[in-house]
Design an enzyme around this catalytic site. Structure first.
Site, PDB file in Angstrom:
ATOM      1  N   HIS A 283     -14.057  -3.343  14.493  1.00 20.38           N
ATOM      2  CA  HIS A 283     -14.082  -1.923  14.141  1.00 20.38           C
ATOM      3  C   HIS A 283     -14.355  -1.093  15.393  1.00 20.38           C
ATOM      4  O   HIS A 283     -15.217  -1.442  16.205  1.00 20.38           O
ATOM      5  CB  HIS A 283     -15.190  -1.675  13.104  1.00 20.38           C
ATOM      6  CG  HIS A 283     -15.112  -0.337  12.453  1.00 20.38           C
ATOM      7  ND1 HIS A 283     -15.412   0.830  13.122  1.00 20.38           N
ATOM      8  CD2 HIS A 283     -14.758   0.026  11.196  1.00 20.38           C
ATOM      9  CE1 HIS A 283     -15.252   1.851  12.305  1.00 20.38           C
ATOM     10  NE2 HIS A 283     -14.861   1.394  11.130  1.00 20.38           N
TER      11      HIS A 283
ATOM     12  N   THR B  12      -4.145   4.810  -1.405  1.00 19.76           N
ATOM     13  CA  THR B  12      -5.135   5.305  -0.447  1.00 19.76           C
ATOM     14  C   THR B  12      -5.854   6.539  -0.973  1.00 19.76           C
ATOM     15  O   THR B  12      -5.405   7.215  -1.902  1.00 19.76           O
ATOM     16  CB  THR B  12      -4.502   5.643   0.906  1.00 19.76           C
ATOM     17  OG1 THR B  12      -3.586   6.736   0.734  1.00 19.76           O
ATOM     18  CG2 THR B  12      -3.757   4.450   1.477  1.00 19.76           C
TER      19      THR B  12
ATOM     20  N   GLY C 179     -14.874   5.694   4.790  1.00 17.10           N
ATOM     21  CA  GLY C 179     -13.976   6.807   5.091  1.00 17.10           C
ATOM     22  C   GLY C 179     -14.110   7.223   6.544  1.00 17.10           C
ATOM     23  O   GLY C 179     -15.118   6.960   7.206  1.00 17.10           O
TER      24      GLY C 179
ATOM     25  N   GLN D 247       4.055   7.151  16.188  1.00 13.80           N
ATOM     26  CA  GLN D 247       3.210   6.864  15.025  1.00 13.80           C
ATOM     27  C   GLN D 247       2.444   5.560  15.206  1.00 13.80           C
ATOM     28  O   GLN D 247       1.249   5.477  14.922  1.00 13.80           O
ATOM     29  CB  GLN D 247       4.071   6.784  13.767  1.00 13.80           C
ATOM     30  CG  GLN D 247       3.245   6.565  12.502  1.00 13.80           C
ATOM     31  CD  GLN D 247       4.112   6.521  11.274  1.00 13.80           C
ATOM     32  OE1 GLN D 247       5.161   5.880  11.283  1.00 13.80           O
ATOM     33  NE2 GLN D 247       3.688   7.181  10.218  1.00 13.80           N
TER      34      GLN D 247
ATOM     35  N   ALA E 224     -10.412  11.628   3.058  1.00 13.46           N
ATOM     36  CA  ALA E 224     -11.535  12.553   2.965  1.00 13.46           C
ATOM     37  C   ALA E 224     -11.018  13.899   2.479  1.00 13.46           C
ATOM     38  O   ALA E 224      -9.979  14.366   2.904  1.00 13.46           O
ATOM     39  CB  ALA E 224     -12.204  12.708   4.325  1.00 13.46           C
TER      40      ALA E 224
ATOM     41  N   LYS F  87     -21.122  -6.801   3.593  1.00 14.71           N
ATOM     42  CA  LYS F  87     -20.215  -6.308   2.553  1.00 14.71           C
ATOM     43  C   LYS F  87     -19.953  -7.387   1.500  1.00 14.71           C
ATOM     44  O   LYS F  87     -19.979  -7.132   0.292  1.00 14.71           O
ATOM     45  CB  LYS F  87     -18.876  -5.883   3.160  1.00 14.71           C
ATOM     46  CG  LYS F  87     -18.861  -4.591   3.931  1.00 14.71           C
ATOM     47  CD  LYS F  87     -17.419  -4.288   4.330  1.00 14.71           C
ATOM     48  CE  LYS F  87     -17.302  -3.065   5.203  1.00 14.71           C
ATOM     49  NZ  LYS F  87     -15.892  -2.764   5.556  1.00 14.71           N
TER      50      LYS F  87
ATOM     51  N   HIS G 111      -8.278   3.031  -3.736  1.00 10.59           N
ATOM     52  CA  HIS G 111      -9.221   3.241  -2.642  1.00 10.59           C
ATOM     53  C   HIS G 111     -10.255   4.278  -3.076  1.00 10.59           C
ATOM     54  O   HIS G 111      -9.933   5.245  -3.767  1.00 10.59           O
ATOM     55  CB  HIS G 111      -8.502   3.769  -1.404  1.00 10.59           C
ATOM     56  CG  HIS G 111      -7.553   2.793  -0.772  1.00 10.59           C
ATOM     57  ND1 HIS G 111      -7.276   2.799   0.578  1.00 10.59           N
ATOM     58  CD2 HIS G 111      -6.818   1.788  -1.301  1.00 10.59           C
ATOM     59  CE1 HIS G 111      -6.407   1.845   0.851  1.00 10.59           C
ATOM     60  NE2 HIS G 111      -6.107   1.222  -0.282  1.00 10.59           N
TER      61      HIS G 111
ATOM     62  N   GLN H 140      -7.164  -4.496   8.549  1.00 11.95           N
ATOM     63  CA  GLN H 140      -6.450  -3.425   9.209  1.00 11.95           C
ATOM     64  C   GLN H 140      -5.226  -4.029   9.881  1.00 11.95           C
ATOM     65  O   GLN H 140      -5.133  -5.255  10.062  1.00 11.95           O
ATOM     66  CB  GLN H 140      -7.373  -2.741  10.221  1.00 11.95           C
ATOM     67  CG  GLN H 140      -6.815  -1.522  10.901  1.00 11.95           C
ATOM     68  CD  GLN H 140      -6.316  -0.479   9.937  1.00 11.95           C
ATOM     69  OE1 GLN H 140      -5.137  -0.501   9.593  1.00 11.95           O
ATOM     70  NE2 GLN H 140      -7.182   0.431   9.491  1.00 11.95           N
TER      71      GLN H 140
ATOM     72  N   GLU I 201       0.843  -1.191   0.000  1.00 10.30           N
ATOM     73  CA  GLU I 201       0.000   0.000   0.000  1.00 10.30           C
ATOM     74  C   GLU I 201       0.877   1.239   0.000  1.00 10.30           C
ATOM     75  O   GLU I 201       1.871   1.311   0.726  1.00 10.30           O
ATOM     76  CB  GLU I 201      -0.920   0.028   1.218  1.00 10.30           C
ATOM     77  CG  GLU I 201      -1.801   1.285   1.264  1.00 10.30           C
ATOM     78  CD  GLU I 201      -2.790   1.276   2.403  1.00 10.30           C
ATOM     79  OE1 GLU I 201      -3.715   0.456   2.347  1.00 10.30           O
ATOM     80  OE2 GLU I 201      -2.606   2.072   3.346  1.00 10.30           O
TER      81      GLU I 201
END
Length: 285
Positions: free
Chosen positions: A147, A47, A108, A210, A50, A163, A77, A174, A16
Site C-alpha cells: 500500500h 465500486t 476509501g 490512464q 468518497a 483485516k 463496495h 489491486q 468490477e
C-alpha cells in the site's frame, strides 16, 4: 450466495464495474451489464467512491440489479471514510433489505473535501463493525506491491492479517503488471499465516495516460516489457488496445495455470474489451 462458499468450489472469475457518474442517469449502466453478462462471471463488484449518500445509492442500486435482474452474485463496495457508525448501520440495513450479502470493506481514498471519521480510521475498523452488526460476507483489498501509505512491506502484511482476523473471508488485489510481484506477495501472505483466498486484480490497458495515473495511485510497477508496449503504440489507439488485451490475457493465462484462487478483471465499464479477454481464457475457467 456468500462468496466464501464460492471460493470453496472453484477457481473464481469476477468483474468490477463502477456506477454512472453523478451527472449520468443510472440506466446507463445497463448497457454495460448487458454486455458483461455474456462473460458468465462468478460475481460482479460495484465500486463506491468518497462522496456520501449519492454514491451509496448508485452502488446499492447497481449491486441489487446485478443480483436480482441479472442473476449474478454482486459484491458491493463500502468506503467508511467520512462516515460514522450510525450512517454505516443505516447503509448496512439497506444492503440487507436489498438482499445484498457480500461487501468489500474499504477505508476509501483520502480526500481533503471529506472530514475523516472518528469511528473508522482504517478498513479494519469497518470490517469489525460489519461483522458485529450484520450477517454479511466481508471481502478486503490488498496491495501486491505494498500500500502506498504503508511504512514497509512487512507493516502492510501485518495490517492485512488484522483485516483477515477481523473477519475478511477473501481478498481482492489491486492491479499489477508483473505476475512475479503477485507470487512474491502470496508467499509473504502464506508465511504470515494469511490463509484466505486471494484474487488477482487485472486491468487491461485502455490508454497510456490512464494506466500511468492508475499505477501511480496504487503503487503498481510498470515492467520494461509493459513500458515498451505503451511507448510503441501510444499514438496508435487500436494497436495499443490490441496489445493491452494480449498482455492482460498472458497475465491471466499464467495466473490460472499457476492455480491462483481467482482473477478479478477491472473492466472500466468496457464490455467489448472484457469480452475479448474472456474469449481467450474461457476454456481455462
Amino acid at each position: 450466495m456468500k462468496l466464501a462458499e464460492l471460493f470453496k468450489q472453484k477457481q473464481v472469475f469476477s468483474l468490477e464495474v463502477f456506477p454512472p457518474k453523478r451527472e449520468a442517469p443510472i440506466d446507463s449502466i445497463y448497457k454495460t451489464l448487458d454486455g458483461l453478462k455474456a462473460l458468465n462471471p462468478d460475481f460482479i463488484s460495484v465500486t463506491y467512491g468518497a462522496g456520501g449518500s449519492e454514491n451509496f445509492e448508485k452502488t446499492f442500486h447497481v449491486a441489487k440489479s446485478i443480483k436480482h435482474d441479472y442473476n449474478i452474485e454482486s459484491l458491493a463496495h463500502l468506503s467508511c471514510i467520512g462516515l460514522n457508525k450510525d450512517e454505516v448501520k443505516t447503509l448496512l440495513d439497506e444492503f440487507k433489505q436489498g438482499g445484498i450479502e457480500n461487501i468489500l470493506a474499504l477505508r476509501g481514498d483520502l480526500n481533503p473535501s471529506v472530514k475523516l471519521s472518528k469511528d473508522f480510521r482504517y478498513a479494519c475498523d469497518l470490517i469489525n463493525f460489519i461483522r458485529e452488526t450484520g450477517d454479511f460476507d466481508i471481502a478486503g483489498a490488498c496491495y501486491p506491491e505494498t500500500h502506498p501509505e504503508a511504512q514497509s512491506p512487512e507493516a502492510d502484511i501485518d495490517f492485512l492479517k488484522e483485516k483477515v482476523e477481523a473477519g475478511c473471508t477473501h481478498l481482492i488485489s489491486q492491479l499489477f503488471f508483473d505476475n512475479e510481484d503477485f507470487y512474491r506477495f502470496l508467499d509473504r501472505c502464506e508465511k504470515k499465516g494469511i490463509n484466505v483466498p486471494i484474487e488477482a486484480g487485472i486491468m487491461p490497458v485502455v490508454n497510456k495516460a490512464q494506466i500511468e495515473r492508475m499505477a501511480s495511485l496504487c503503487g503498481a510497477r510498470l515492467p520494461k516489457k509493459f513500458i515498451k508496449i505503451m511507448d510503441k503504440y501510444e499514438n496508435k489507439p487500436q494497436q495499443l488496445h490490441d496489445a493491452g488485451i494480449a498482455y492482460a490475457v498472458d497475465q491471466i493465462v499464467d495466473l490460472l495455470t499457476q492455480g491462483v484462487d481467482g482473477v478479478h478483471l477491472y473492466t472500466m465499464n468496457k464490455p467489448d474489451t472484457a469480452f475479448k479477454i474472456y474469449r481467450s481464457i474461457a476454456t481455462l475457467l
